[in-house]
Motif scaffolding. Structure first.
Motif, PDB file in Angstrom:
ATOM      1  N   GLN A   1      -0.566 -21.256  52.265  1.00  0.00           N
ATOM      2  CA  GLN A   1      -0.061 -22.604  52.032  1.00  0.00           C
ATOM      3  C   GLN A   1       1.144 -22.939  52.918  1.00  0.00           C
ATOM      4  O   GLN A   1       1.208 -23.994  53.507  1.00  0.00           O
TER       5      GLN A   1
ATOM      6  N   PRO B   1      -4.517 -29.574  39.447  1.00  0.00           N
ATOM      7  CA  PRO B   1      -3.070 -29.786  39.420  1.00  0.00           C
ATOM      8  C   PRO B   1      -2.301 -28.564  39.920  1.00  0.00           C
ATOM      9  O   PRO B   1      -2.850 -27.459  39.953  1.00  0.00           O
ATOM     10  N   SER B   2      -1.045 -28.784  40.258  1.00  0.00           N
ATOM     11  CA  SER B   2      -0.189 -27.691  40.722  1.00  0.00           C
ATOM     12  C   SER B   2      -0.093 -26.608  39.637  1.00  0.00           C
ATOM     13  O   SER B   2       0.042 -26.925  38.458  1.00  0.00           O
ATOM     14  N   GLY B   3      -0.203 -25.363  40.055  1.00  0.00           N
ATOM     15  CA  GLY B   3      -0.098 -24.261  39.104  1.00  0.00           C
ATOM     16  C   GLY B   3      -1.404 -23.931  38.406  1.00  0.00           C
ATOM     17  O   GLY B   3      -1.449 -23.067  37.533  1.00  0.00           O
ATOM     18  N   ALA B   4      -2.498 -24.591  38.813  1.00  0.00           N
ATOM     19  CA  ALA B   4      -3.790 -24.348  38.149  1.00  0.00           C
ATOM     20  C   ALA B   4      -4.343 -22.961  38.470  1.00  0.00           C
ATOM     21  O   ALA B   4      -5.166 -22.427  37.734  1.00  0.00           O
ATOM     22  N   GLY B   5      -3.890 -22.374  39.580  1.00  0.00           N
ATOM     23  CA  GLY B   5      -4.355 -21.026  39.930  1.00  0.00           C
ATOM     24  C   GLY B   5      -5.166 -20.991  41.218  1.00  0.00           C
ATOM     25  O   GLY B   5      -5.822 -19.988  41.513  1.00  0.00           O
ATOM     26  N   LYS B   6      -5.068 -22.044  42.024  1.00  0.00           N
ATOM     27  CA  LYS B   6      -5.905 -22.127  43.240  1.00  0.00           C
ATOM     28  C   LYS B   6      -5.505 -21.054  44.265  1.00  0.00           C
ATOM     29  O   LYS B   6      -6.360 -20.322  44.760  1.00  0.00           O
ATOM     30  N   SER B   7      -4.207 -20.984  44.564  1.00  0.00           N
ATOM     31  CA  SER B   7      -3.767 -19.985  45.560  1.00  0.00           C
ATOM     32  C   SER B   7      -4.028 -18.569  45.047  1.00  0.00           C
ATOM     33  O   SER B   7      -4.332 -17.655  45.822  1.00  0.00           O
ATOM     34  N   THR B   8      -3.909 -18.398  43.731  1.00  0.00           N
ATOM     35  CA  THR B   8      -4.156 -17.084  43.144  1.00  0.00           C
ATOM     36  C   THR B   8      -5.588 -16.631  43.450  1.00  0.00           C
ATOM     37  O   THR B   8      -5.825 -15.457  43.757  1.00  0.00           O
TER      38      THR B   8
ATOM     39  N   TYR C   1      -4.227  -8.632  44.992  1.00  0.00           N
ATOM     40  CA  TYR C   1      -4.167  -8.177  43.594  1.00  0.00           C
ATOM     41  C   TYR C   1      -5.613  -7.966  43.149  1.00  0.00           C
ATOM     42  O   TYR C   1      -6.536  -8.489  43.765  1.00  0.00           O
TER      43      TYR C   1
ATOM     44  N   ASP D   1       6.737  -8.936  45.537  1.00  0.00           N
ATOM     45  CA  ASP D   1       7.049 -10.055  44.646  1.00  0.00           C
ATOM     46  C   ASP D   1       8.397  -9.836  43.971  1.00  0.00           C
ATOM     47  O   ASP D   1       9.110 -10.782  43.674  1.00  0.00           O
TER      48      ASP D   1
ATOM     49  N   ILE E   1      -3.183 -16.119  34.223  1.00  0.00           N
ATOM     50  CA  ILE E   1      -3.213 -17.199  35.223  1.00  0.00           C
ATOM     51  C   ILE E   1      -4.640 -17.685  35.456  1.00  0.00           C
ATOM     52  O   ILE E   1      -4.901 -18.877  35.584  1.00  0.00           O
TER      53      ILE E   1
ATOM     54  N   TYR F   1      -0.481 -11.879  36.711  1.00  0.00           N
ATOM     55  CA  TYR F   1       0.384 -11.209  37.690  1.00  0.00           C
ATOM     56  C   TYR F   1       1.114 -10.069  36.987  1.00  0.00           C
ATOM     57  O   TYR F   1       1.383 -10.153  35.787  1.00  0.00           O
TER      58      TYR F   1
HETATM   59  P1  ATP Z   1      -0.115 -25.341  43.923  1.00  0.00           P
HETATM   60  O1  ATP Z   1      -1.116 -26.417  43.976  1.00  0.00           O
HETATM   61  O2  ATP Z   1       1.218 -25.851  43.454  1.00  0.00           O
HETATM   62  O3  ATP Z   1      -0.037 -24.512  45.137  1.00  0.00           O
HETATM   63  P2  ATP Z   1      -1.796 -23.369  42.612  1.00  0.00           P
HETATM   64  O4  ATP Z   1      -2.883 -23.977  41.818  1.00  0.00           O
HETATM   65  O5  ATP Z   1      -2.140 -22.825  43.949  1.00  0.00           O
HETATM   66  O6  ATP Z   1      -0.549 -24.352  42.712  1.00  0.00           O
HETATM   67  P3  ATP Z   1      -0.918 -20.702  42.022  1.00  0.00           P
HETATM   68  O7  ATP Z   1      -0.027 -20.560  43.212  1.00  0.00           O
HETATM   69  O8  ATP Z   1      -2.197 -19.981  42.042  1.00  0.00           O
HETATM   70  O9  ATP Z   1      -1.162 -22.257  41.693  1.00  0.00           O
HETATM   71  O10 ATP Z   1      -0.091 -20.264  40.765  1.00  0.00           O
HETATM   72  C1  ATP Z   1      -0.637 -20.223  39.481  1.00  0.00           C
HETATM   73  C2  ATP Z   1       0.425 -19.744  38.503  1.00  0.00           C
HETATM   74  O11 ATP Z   1       0.772 -18.404  38.807  1.00  0.00           O
HETATM   75  C3  ATP Z   1       1.689 -20.544  38.557  1.00  0.00           C
HETATM   76  O12 ATP Z   1       2.067 -20.793  37.230  1.00  0.00           O
HETATM   77  C4  ATP Z   1       2.692 -19.641  39.244  1.00  0.00           C
HETATM   78  O13 ATP Z   1       3.970 -19.824  38.692  1.00  0.00           O
HETATM   79  C5  ATP Z   1       2.173 -18.263  38.935  1.00  0.00           C
HETATM   80  N1  ATP Z   1       2.424 -17.336  40.068  1.00  0.00           N
HETATM   81  C6  ATP Z   1       2.076 -17.532  41.359  1.00  0.00           C
HETATM   82  N2  ATP Z   1       2.402 -16.457  42.107  1.00  0.00           N
HETATM   83  C7  ATP Z   1       2.974 -15.560  41.271  1.00  0.00           C
HETATM   84  C8  ATP Z   1       3.511 -14.245  41.435  1.00  0.00           C
HETATM   85  N3  ATP Z   1       3.519 -13.622  42.615  1.00  0.00           N
HETATM   86  N4  ATP Z   1       4.014 -13.634  40.349  1.00  0.00           N
HETATM   87  C9  ATP Z   1       4.003 -14.237  39.146  1.00  0.00           C
HETATM   88  N5  ATP Z   1       3.501 -15.465  38.915  1.00  0.00           N
HETATM   89  C10 ATP Z   1       2.994 -16.119  39.965  1.00  0.00           C
END
Ligand code: ATP
Length: 611
Positions: free
Chosen positions: A454, A407-414, A423, A126, A388, A373
């Motif tokens: 994604q 919504p975007s940034g909600a934490g789904k991919s996390t 992690y 990262d 997050i 993170y």
């Molecule tokens: P989207 O729908 O846009 O894909 P999401 O719900 O999948 O969004 P995530 O990708 O889980 O959102 O990100 C959640 C938050 O974590 C975001 O605010 C993003 O900026 C932050 N984030 C994502 N990856 C990292 C990382 N490697 N290091 C630090 N912050 C991160």
């Protein structure tokens, strides 16, 4: 020339200025240790070579004595010629051996570095720049070769000749030797102090080369974006600036090593002139004979030559230690495997984990999971990393389809990243088939999960190479079948190459939808019981969306599926939908339940014309 005290201050300042990790000489030993046998042989050759060289002045002395006394030379000359030839042959062969071993050291350092690099925890990638990492594998490892080719073993042979010559000189004339040692010692001290500065400057130069590689990588990987934004000139300027940085650092190294060379030269000349002057005086005085003076001078050359080598060795070993610091920095980071080393897994193999997943009613469970993170290096110690995920809980029944929306940034991919154990959560538990995933080896865990990211990464290479990444033994028939399952037969027929058709760097020869479906096909070939699918955010057209839906329906069969959906239409018929907002679960249920119970979901659905 600066005084030794000034030089020492200069060297200390250099060390303090640089934040670069400096390698110790002992860290170089494991790399050399692998070639112990060859190196020992090279040292033995050095000893023989040194012996052959040291005998030469003695014979010359003998020749002079016999000539002055009018005696016959006999076989003396032939022995002398033999020694010269032997010393030359040994030196040639030794040179080859060292070059070969040098290449061996570069190879083993690359092997070590690459093995570690690809196994580092994901968080390391990262914050680090790809080009810089690539440069460590390419450029920094190459520097290690110099240690052997211009350095160590030569220095061993040199040291022997040096010591031998000094002993012989002490026997011949201790007074002359005293003078010589004084001159040489001053030179050695100066060079040693300068060499620290070389190590630092050389590490900085390598750092700049790393930055240069990182900038080139950045611009090339986004070349279309850069071109479209008309930013080519600016990117070129940035890269040239980095190249200039590397150039200036290289010049700095050159300047410091340029000081070393004349010091060696001056030392040699001063020593020679002193010996000649004082020696001539002592011959006139009758303190030594002419033959002994000539022998002494020959020994002096013999002593000074390795000194030049030693100075060269100090320079190249110091440069190599600078580069080794950058290599060791990566090697010192614990790999994922090492982080798990103390783990006594609840289930010790992939098959056992597979059985547990197949038998459990709940495939995946999140229990009050919190996560931040890791902070980036530039952040201050007091600064808190934002949370997050803030107490996420949900369960996914085996064989069902769960959608994560929000919504975007909600934490789904996390969430998907945590299931893959890229992690670990700050608190809370994630279970796979009822087992805490931290009690499993990561490889065993990942063997049960297919993950389609994604951005659907596609690797440069052919369709086949992409498909068989996770299933190296898959047959062509299996590959073709799985491409059919994800509606990709068109790509297969596009060229006469079939599975060998190239996909381009990062898959540029495929459309966004095709990349996504190829990534799904890849995940499917490994036949995992659980599939994580992070749907592309790119707005796919209706036809593509239909193809994707059909593909997902086909693959969902008898699998546990977690899909991150940006288009609700793809997931309305899922058994379960989890609605996330700012790291918390705000609703769980089916589409019709959520439309009634969860305002955020209702809003999303309304937006996408589903109610
Ligand atoms: P989207 O729908 O846009 O894909 P999401 O719900 O999948 O969004 P995530 O990708 O889980 O959102 O990100 C959640 C938050 O974590 C975001 O605010 C993003 O900026 C932050 N984030 C994502 N990856 C990292 C990382 N490697 N290091 C630090 N912050 C991160």
């Amino acid at each position: 020339m600066s005084s030794p005290r000034e030089l020492r201050r200069y060297a200390r300042k250099a060390n303090a200025e640089s934040g670069i990790p400096k390698a110790k000489f002992s860290q170089l030993l494991p790399y050399l240790g692998e070639h112990r046998a060859v190196l020992t042989f090279a040292v033995v050759l050095s000893v023989v070579g040194a012996g052959a060289s040291l005998a030469q002045p003695l014979l010359v002395g003998q020749v002079i004595t016999r000539v002055t006394e009018g005696e016959l030379l006999g076989s003396l000359v032939w022995i002398l010629v033999g020694l010269v030839v032997l010393a030359a042959l040994i030196s040639g062969y030794q040179h080859y051996l060292l070059q070969r071993t040098g290449e061996g050291v570069v190879f083993s350092s690359r092997r070590r570095l690459v093995s570690r690099l690809l196994r580092l925890p994901i968080s390391e990638f990262d914050t680090r720049r790809t080009g810089d990492l690539v440069s460590r594998v390419g450029a920094d490892t190459t520097m290690l070769r110099a240690v052997l080719t211009q350095g160590l073993v030569d220095a061993v042979g040199g040291a022997l000749t040096f010591v031998g010559a000094i002993i012989a000189m002490a026997i011949l004339d201790p007074v002359l030797l005293g003078l010589t040692v004084l001159v040489v010692f001053t030179a050695i001290t100066t060079v040693t102090l300068l060499s620290r500065r070389i190590r630092v400057a050389s590490a900085q130069a390598q750092e700049k080369v790393g930055e240069l590689a990182a900038s080139v990588e950045r611009a090339i990987s986004a070349v279309r974006t850069v071109r479209a934004a008309n930013a080519t000139d600016r990117e070129v300027d940035t890269i040239i600036e980095d190249a200039r940085g590397a150039y200036l650092m290289g010049i700095k190294v050159a300047k410091i090593s340029a000081l070393v060379v004349p010091i060696a030269g001056i030392a040699m000349q001063v020593a020679f002139l002193t010996v000649l002057g004082v020696g001539g005086y002592r011959v006139a005085d009758g303190a030594i004979t002419v033959a002994n003076l000539v022998t002494f001078i020959l020994f002096l050359f013999m002593m000074i030559m390795p000194l030049g080598q030693a100075f060269g060795a100090i320079t190249s070993v110091n440069s190599a230690l600078g580069a080794l610091g950058r290599i060791q920095e990566i090697i010192a980071i614990p790999s994922e495997v090492e982080l798990d080393r103390d783990l006594t897994p609840l289930i010790a193999d992939a098959a056992g984990v597979g059985d547990a997943v197949r038998q459990a009613d709940v495939a995946i469970e999140f229990d009050d999971v919190r996560f931040s993170y890791p902070k980036v290096e530039q952040q201050s110690a007091e600064e808190e990393a934002p949370e997050i995920l803030r107490g996420v809980s949900f369960r996914v029944e085996r064989g069902t389809r769960t959608a994560l929306v929000g919504p975007s940034g909600a934490g789904k991919s996390t969430i998907l990243g945590l299931i893959e154990r890229f992690y670990d959560p700050t608190s809370g538990i994630i279970k796979l088939g009822g087992i805490d995933i931290r009690a499993l080896h990561r490889d065993d865990l990942r063997s049960q999960i297919g993950y389609v990211e994604q951005d659907a990464p596609v690797l440069a290479g052919s369709l086949r190479e992409n498909l068989t990444l996770g299933a190296p033994d898959a047959t062509d028939e299996e590959c073709i079948q799985v491409l059919k399952d994800v509606n990709m037969t068109k790509v297969l027929k596009r060229t006469s190459l079939g599975l060998d058709a190239p996909v381009g760097e990062e898959g540029v020869m495929l459309s966004g939808g095709e990349r996504q479906r190829l990534a799904i096909a890849r995940a499917l070939l490994a036949a995992p019981p659980i599939l994580l699918l992070d749907e592309s955010t790119a707005s796919l057209d209706g036809a593509n969306e239909q193809l994707m839906r059909e593909a997902i329906d086909k693959v969902a069969h008898e699998r546990t599926l977690i899909i991150i959906a940006h288009r609700l239409s793809t997931v309305v018929d899922s058994e379960q939908i989890v609605v996330l907002d700012q790291g918390t679960v705000v609703g769980t249920g089916t589409h019709s339940q959520l439309v009634k119970s969860t305002p955020l979901y209702k809003e999303l659905a309304k937006h996408q014309l589903l109610v």
